[in-house]
Design a protein around this motif. Sequence first.
Motif, PDB file in Angstrom:
ATOM      1  N   GLU A  78       0.824  -1.207   0.000  1.00  0.00           N
ATOM      2  CA  GLU A  78       0.000   0.000   0.000  1.00  0.00           C
ATOM      3  C   GLU A  78       0.863   1.263   0.000  1.00  0.00           C
ATOM      4  OE1 GLU A  78      -4.214   1.257   0.240  1.00  0.00           O
ATOM      5  OE2 GLU A  78      -3.108  -0.507  -0.406  1.00  0.00           O
ATOM      6  N   PHE A 133      -9.452  -1.394  10.706  1.00  0.00           N
ATOM      7  CA  PHE A 133      -8.640  -0.936   9.588  1.00  0.00           C
ATOM      8  C   PHE A 133      -8.846   0.558   9.411  1.00  0.00           C
ATOM      9  CE2 PHE A 133      -8.954  -5.426   8.967  1.00  0.00           C
ATOM     10  CZ  PHE A 133      -7.674  -5.766   8.535  1.00  0.00           C
ATOM     11  N   THR A 135      -8.268   4.000   7.406  1.00  0.00           N
ATOM     12  CA  THR A 135      -8.070   4.498   6.054  1.00  0.00           C
ATOM     13  C   THR A 135      -8.326   6.003   6.028  1.00  0.00           C
ATOM     14  OG1 THR A 135     -10.359   4.233   5.266  1.00  0.00           O
ATOM     15  CG2 THR A 135      -8.927   2.290   5.151  1.00  0.00           C
ATOM     16  N   CYS A 173      -0.842  -3.884   5.326  1.00  0.00           N
ATOM     17  CA  CYS A 173      -0.632  -3.000   4.177  1.00  0.00           C
ATOM     18  C   CYS A 173       0.270  -3.621   3.121  1.00  0.00           C
ATOM     19  CB  CYS A 173      -0.077  -1.669   4.646  1.00  0.00           C
ATOM     20  SG  CYS A 173      -1.202  -0.774   5.729  1.00  0.00           S
ATOM     21  N   GLY A 176      -2.416  -4.843   0.591  1.00  0.00           N
ATOM     22  CA  GLY A 176      -3.462  -3.834   0.534  1.00  0.00           C
ATOM     23  C   GLY A 176      -4.553  -4.137  -0.462  1.00  0.00           C
ATOM     24  N   VAL A 179      -7.109  -6.507   1.042  1.00  0.00           N
ATOM     25  CA  VAL A 179      -7.943  -5.844   2.056  1.00  0.00           C
ATOM     26  C   VAL A 179      -8.960  -4.930   1.379  1.00  0.00           C
ATOM     27  CG1 VAL A 179      -7.947  -4.354   4.087  1.00  0.00           C
ATOM     28  CG2 VAL A 179      -6.086  -5.994   3.766  1.00  0.00           C
ATOM     29  N   HIS A 180      -8.519  -4.190   0.388  1.00  0.00           N
ATOM     30  CA  HIS A 180      -9.437  -3.326  -0.361  1.00  0.00           C
ATOM     31  C   HIS A 180     -10.591  -4.138  -0.942  1.00  0.00           C
ATOM     32  CE1 HIS A 180      -7.748   0.824  -0.836  1.00  0.00           C
ATOM     33  NE2 HIS A 180      -6.654   0.230  -0.384  1.00  0.00           N
ATOM     34  N   ILE A 185     -13.150  -1.355   0.156  1.00  0.00           N
ATOM     35  CA  ILE A 185     -12.542  -0.039   0.354  1.00  0.00           C
ATOM     36  C   ILE A 185     -12.253   0.572  -1.012  1.00  0.00           C
ATOM     37  CG2 ILE A 185     -10.546   1.203   1.289  1.00  0.00           C
ATOM     38  CD1 ILE A 185     -10.302  -1.057   3.371  1.00  0.00           C
ATOM     39  N   LEU A 191      -5.117   2.541   2.668  1.00  0.00           N
ATOM     40  CA  LEU A 191      -5.099   1.746   3.898  1.00  0.00           C
ATOM     41  C   LEU A 191      -3.860   2.137   4.697  1.00  0.00           C
ATOM     42  CD1 LEU A 191      -6.081  -0.636   5.688  1.00  0.00           C
ATOM     43  CD2 LEU A 191      -4.723  -2.144   4.199  1.00  0.00           C
TER      44      LEU A 191
END
Length: 224
Positions: A78, A133, A135, A173, A176, A179-180, A185, A191
């Motif tokens: 990230e 998390f 952001t 991260c 990333g 996770v997105h 996200i 992030l």
Amino acid sequence: MTGSISALDAVKGRRSVRRFLPDPVSEPVIEAILQASSRAASGTNIQPWLVHVVTGKTRDSLSSAVLRAAEAEETSLEYPYLPARLKEPYLSRRRKVGFDLYALYGIDRHDMPARKAAMMRNFDFFGAPVGLFFTMERDMPQGAWLDCGMFMQNVMITARAYGLETCPQQAWCDFGAVVHAELGIPDDHILLSGMALGTIDPSAPENTLVSERAGVDEFGTWHR
């Protein structure tokens, strides 16, 4: 229910917990921690922080997805957290806390598979039932990073007033993109960090680690 811990004790006793009990944390408690933490300072009161709270099936699904990516070494960084070449005294500090932690785990510093396994526990939130998390919008400049850092610190300190502990986890991260995707996200949000939140496992040797801190004479300069 909040405890009677003082602000000074909450700050001085904060540490990164790396094994949690599975005891659930109620949504009202999580909300109370976040609401109190929102008193963090921010430049001109912009309050740039955003928080994704992950529990239950979503927590488990995200954990599985990132573990798969980590096993396959499919990183999606990230942002760079450290410089490419870490100089002194920062390199020695980093090495010492790592070696101290491996010793508590019972891992030889040259045992790379065991070191990797220990690192992978990040992606199960070290057993914590709650993941947070943090952001913000990606086009925010450096000042907003300071604001979000102060908000995160408030979360870690406020959690202790509720008898809970945390572990900030920038390791998420490194993956990333996963996770997105898992949390929906938007791409125009960055992030900043993950964080485990829960009840400390007092029997875990790794939770006895108290990392060293430099004295004021090392980082403070007095202008009289």
